[in-house]
Design an enzyme around this catalytic site. Structure first.
Site, PDB file in Angstrom:
ATOM      1  N   SER A   1       1.009  -1.536  -0.330  1.00 31.51           N
ATOM      2  CA  SER A   1       0.127   0.424   0.224  1.00 31.51           C
ATOM      3  C   SER A   1       1.254   0.964   0.282  1.00 31.51           C
ATOM      4  O   SER A   1       2.242   1.644  -0.446  1.00 31.51           O
ATOM      5  CB  SER A   1      -1.047   0.225   1.358  1.00 31.51           C
ATOM      6  OG  SER A   1      -2.239   1.158   1.347  1.00 31.51           O
ATOM      7  N   ASN A   2       0.550   2.440   0.711  1.00 29.32           N
ATOM      8  CA  ASN A   2       1.697   3.480   0.591  1.00 29.32           C
ATOM      9  C   ASN A   2       0.073   4.293   1.638  1.00 29.32           C
ATOM     10  O   ASN A   2      -0.516   4.062   2.461  1.00 29.32           O
ATOM     11  CB  ASN A   2       0.963   4.420  -0.907  1.00 29.32           C
ATOM     12  CG  ASN A   2      -0.191   4.800  -1.130  1.00 29.32           C
ATOM     13  OD1 ASN A   2      -1.292   5.383  -0.890  1.00 29.32           O
ATOM     14  ND2 ASN A   2      -0.730   4.586  -2.257  1.00 29.32           N
ATOM     15  N   PRO A   3       0.622   5.866   1.917  1.00 28.59           N
ATOM     16  CA  PRO A   3       0.531   6.263   3.198  1.00 28.59           C
ATOM     17  C   PRO A   3      -0.309   7.566   2.684  1.00 28.59           C
ATOM     18  O   PRO A   3      -0.714   8.551   3.385  1.00 28.59           O
ATOM     19  CB  PRO A   3       1.661   7.474   3.713  1.00 28.59           C
ATOM     20  CG  PRO A   3       2.950   6.902   2.948  1.00 28.59           C
ATOM     21  CD  PRO A   3       2.308   6.070   1.611  1.00 28.59           C
ATOM     22  N   SER A   4      -1.598   7.374   1.688  1.00 31.26           N
ATOM     23  CA  SER A   4      -2.479   8.227   1.589  1.00 31.26           C
ATOM     24  C   SER A   4      -3.204   7.777   2.617  1.00 31.26           C
ATOM     25  O   SER A   4      -3.514   6.474   3.124  1.00 31.26           O
ATOM     26  CB  SER A   4      -2.992   7.664   0.150  1.00 31.26           C
ATOM     27  OG  SER A   4      -4.547   8.245  -0.152  1.00 31.26           O
TER      28      SER A   4
ATOM     29  N   ALA B   1      -4.665   6.894  -4.641  1.00 33.87           N
ATOM     30  CA  ALA B   1      -3.157   7.174  -4.650  1.00 33.87           C
ATOM     31  C   ALA B   1      -2.924   5.502  -4.684  1.00 33.87           C
ATOM     32  O   ALA B   1      -2.985   4.189  -3.963  1.00 33.87           O
ATOM     33  CB  ALA B   1      -2.451   7.147  -3.352  1.00 33.87           C
TER      34      ALA B   1
END
Ligand code: PMT
Length: 217
Positions: free
Chosen positions: A24-27, A91
């Protein structure tokens, strides 16, 4: 008069390896969440498609929660033909594991070189289906060559506008309450919306879309 319908995406997606591990990513979803609220205030009937996020439902007509890029694609495909304005601030993870195991894999059995594959490009898919009169706005989060890369996405994905998001500075962009954005327009240069709270930038973005694109529908 019939209300215009707006579809906003926000947040990250999660692409699971097994039942507990994912890419995943920090969005946080904050940028798109504020856009959905601003779009509803502008009088557009707005649906927010939100990836995993701690945020409550937005104060728009509907908040739909999804997990993976595939889920987000399917929700958007179901809504897109009735959409007048698409604002894609999610994102979306660019890759996912080729294989997903249903249970938690034991530590000793974890594949240290898992095979990955690309996720579907939701915005590019929707753009290929676009009909006359639909307004398509994408985002581009970049750490360098921000405007150049954003202009590339405008062309590749056949969009009306890309919100170029400079995420190189600490405290701006992903997961922050603040952002720095500049709009890249088809054949019409750029419009700098500057730095500021996401809530204010969302209001400015929706105001700009209303003035520049909706007026001409
Ligand atoms: O959620 P926050 O914490 O508030 O942070 C906001 C944000 C930084 C995530 C947001 O402002 C932002 O910039 N979103 C876009 C993130 C990004 O890096 O997009 P991209 O450059 O990977 O993709 C370009 C465009 O294609 C985006 O509109 C994206 O939604 C879309 N895309 C990307 C990949 C994919 N598989 N499908 C897509 O539709």
């Amino acid at each position: 008069m019939k209300k215009l319908r707006c579809l906003v995406t926000a947040g990250p997606t999660r692409e699971y390896f097994d039942s507990v591990r994912f890419i995943s990513n920090p969005s946080s979803g904050k940028m798109g969440w504020h856009i959905a609220n601003a779009a509803e205030r502008a009088g557009w009937e707005t649906t927010l498609v939100l990836g995993p996020s701690g945020l409550p439902d937005a104060s728009c007509s509907r908040t739909v929660r999804v997990v993976s890029a595939q889920d987000m694609l399917e929700e958007c495909l179901g809504l897109f033909c009735d959409t007048d304005i698409l604002i894609m601030s999610a994102a979306v993870s660019d890759v996912r594991p080729k294989v997903r195991v249903g249970q938690k894999v034991k530590k000793a059995d974890i594949d240290l070189n898992p095979q990955l594959e690309r996720t579907p490009d939701i915005l590019a898919t929707l753009s290929q289906m676009r009909r006359a009169g639909q307004i398509l706005v994408g985002f581009a989060a970049e750490t360098h060559n921000v405007l150049e890369y954003a202009a590339g996405k405008l062309e590749q994905k056949n969009l009306d506008c890309v919100v170029a998001n400079d995420v190189s500075a600490a405290g701006l962009g992903f997961a922050s309450d603040y952002n720095r954005v500049c709009l890249v327009l088809r054949g019409a240069g750029t419009v700098d919306l500057g730095n500021g709270p996401k809530e204010i930038l969302a209001e400015k973005l929706v105001g700009f879309i209303a003035e520049r694109f909706v007026k001409n529908l």
